[in-house]
Scaffold this motif. Structure first.
Motif, PDB file in Angstrom:
ATOM      1  N   LEU A 209     -38.258   6.925 -63.222  1.00 44.13           N
ATOM      2  CA  LEU A 209     -37.232   7.110 -62.220  1.00 44.13           C
ATOM      3  C   LEU A 209     -37.628   7.297 -60.629  1.00 44.13           C
ATOM      4  O   LEU A 209     -37.141   6.451 -59.790  1.00 44.13           O
ATOM      5  N   TYR A 210     -38.619   8.252 -60.700  1.00 42.93           N
ATOM      6  CA  TYR A 210     -39.216   8.444 -59.299  1.00 42.93           C
ATOM      7  C   TYR A 210     -39.775   7.200 -58.687  1.00 42.93           C
ATOM      8  O   TYR A 210     -39.580   7.079 -57.493  1.00 42.93           O
ATOM      9  N   ARG A 211     -40.732   6.505 -59.667  1.00 46.67           N
ATOM     10  CA  ARG A 211     -41.284   5.330 -59.214  1.00 46.67           C
ATOM     11  C   ARG A 211     -40.256   4.214 -58.673  1.00 46.67           C
ATOM     12  O   ARG A 211     -40.550   3.759 -57.578  1.00 46.67           O
ATOM     13  N   ARG A 212     -39.180   4.280 -59.270  1.00 49.39           N
ATOM     14  CA  ARG A 212     -38.041   3.328 -58.736  1.00 49.39           C
ATOM     15  C   ARG A 212     -37.469   3.766 -57.656  1.00 49.39           C
ATOM     16  O   ARG A 212     -37.308   2.786 -56.727  1.00 49.39           O
ATOM     17  N   ALA A 213     -37.300   5.259 -57.559  1.00 53.67           N
ATOM     18  CA  ALA A 213     -36.659   5.467 -56.291  1.00 53.67           C
ATOM     19  C   ALA A 213     -37.518   5.143 -55.177  1.00 53.67           C
ATOM     20  O   ALA A 213     -37.303   5.201 -53.892  1.00 53.67           O
ATOM     21  N   LEU A 214     -38.847   5.547 -55.331  1.00 48.94           N
ATOM     22  CA  LEU A 214     -39.944   5.285 -54.169  1.00 48.94           C
ATOM     23  C   LEU A 214     -39.850   3.924 -53.678  1.00 48.94           C
ATOM     24  O   LEU A 214     -39.906   3.811 -52.771  1.00 48.94           O
ATOM     25  N   ALA A 215     -40.108   3.027 -54.574  1.00 52.39           N
ATOM     26  CA  ALA A 215     -39.616   1.515 -54.441  1.00 52.39           C
ATOM     27  C   ALA A 215     -38.652   1.305 -53.572  1.00 52.39           C
ATOM     28  O   ALA A 215     -38.628   0.551 -52.452  1.00 52.39           O
ATOM     29  N   ILE A 216     -37.436   1.737 -53.850  1.00 55.94           N
ATOM     30  CA  ILE A 216     -36.089   1.333 -53.144  1.00 55.94           C
ATOM     31  C   ILE A 216     -36.304   2.090 -51.859  1.00 55.94           C
ATOM     32  O   ILE A 216     -36.063   1.253 -50.802  1.00 55.94           O
ATOM     33  N   PHE A 217     -36.943   3.258 -51.636  1.00 50.00           N
ATOM     34  CA  PHE A 217     -36.748   3.873 -50.249  1.00 50.00           C
ATOM     35  C   PHE A 217     -37.911   3.512 -49.680  1.00 50.00           C
ATOM     36  O   PHE A 217     -37.644   3.380 -48.374  1.00 50.00           O
ATOM     37  N   ASP A 218     -39.142   3.023 -50.106  1.00 48.44           N
ATOM     38  CA  ASP A 218     -40.116   2.401 -49.345  1.00 48.44           C
ATOM     39  C   ASP A 218     -39.705   1.240 -48.465  1.00 48.44           C
ATOM     40  O   ASP A 218     -39.878   0.892 -47.448  1.00 48.44           O
ATOM     41  N   LYS A 219     -38.745   0.399 -49.406  1.00 52.23           N
ATOM     42  CA  LYS A 219     -38.306  -0.861 -48.982  1.00 52.23           C
ATOM     43  C   LYS A 219     -37.365  -0.670 -47.849  1.00 52.23           C
ATOM     44  O   LYS A 219     -37.422  -1.269 -46.769  1.00 52.23           O
TER      45      LYS A 219
END
Length: 136
Positions: free
Chosen positions: A1-11
């Motif tokens: 879940l955090y990895r998905r959030a990181l990918a979204i907010f990084d983008k």
């Protein structure tokens, strides 16, 4: 879940660097991810996430220098990294990180001299660090 959030907010943060709220969330997700990794005893990964959060918050504070809250958060994130290093048996590394935080805070506090919360944090952390360094 955090990895998905990181990918979204990084983008989002990369695509829209002028929207500071995306960058705040990006850095905050790294910090929260670090705390989860720490709980799971994944200290190497947790340290990387803590350091990334510090890096992002400090960049945010530099890019939006007129917002004192970002200066405070950047300072507090360095202290959190220092606490993590102490908890993992690296008090002297923590001393270096916190020394850097104090050096940066001197300039920032000159910019915002009425920041009582900031100075209270500095005082408390110095006391904690001195106690840790006194231990054999």
């Amino acid at each position: 879940l955090y990895r998905r959030a990181l990918a979204i907010f990084d983008k989002l943060a990369n695509d829209y660097p002028g929207i500071h709220l995306y960058r705040v969330e990006q850095a905050d997700v790294y910090y929260k991810y670090a705390t989860v990794l720490k709980t799971l005893d994944r200290t190497a990964d947790a340290e990387k996430a803590y350091r990334r959060a510090v890096e992002l918050f400090e960049k945010l504070a530099a890019d939006f220098a007129a917002i004192p809250a970002y200066q405070q958060i950047a300072f507090e994130q360095r202290l959190e990294l220092g606490r993590f290093l102490v908890e993992t048996g690296r008090a002297y590394d923590a001393q270096q990180i916190e020394g850097e935080a104090l050096a940066l805070s001197g300039k920032r506090t000159a910019d915002f001299p009425t920041r009582l919360k900031h100075w209270q944090g500095v005082r408390c952390r110095l006391i904690e660090l001195s106690r840790l360094l006194e231990r054999p």
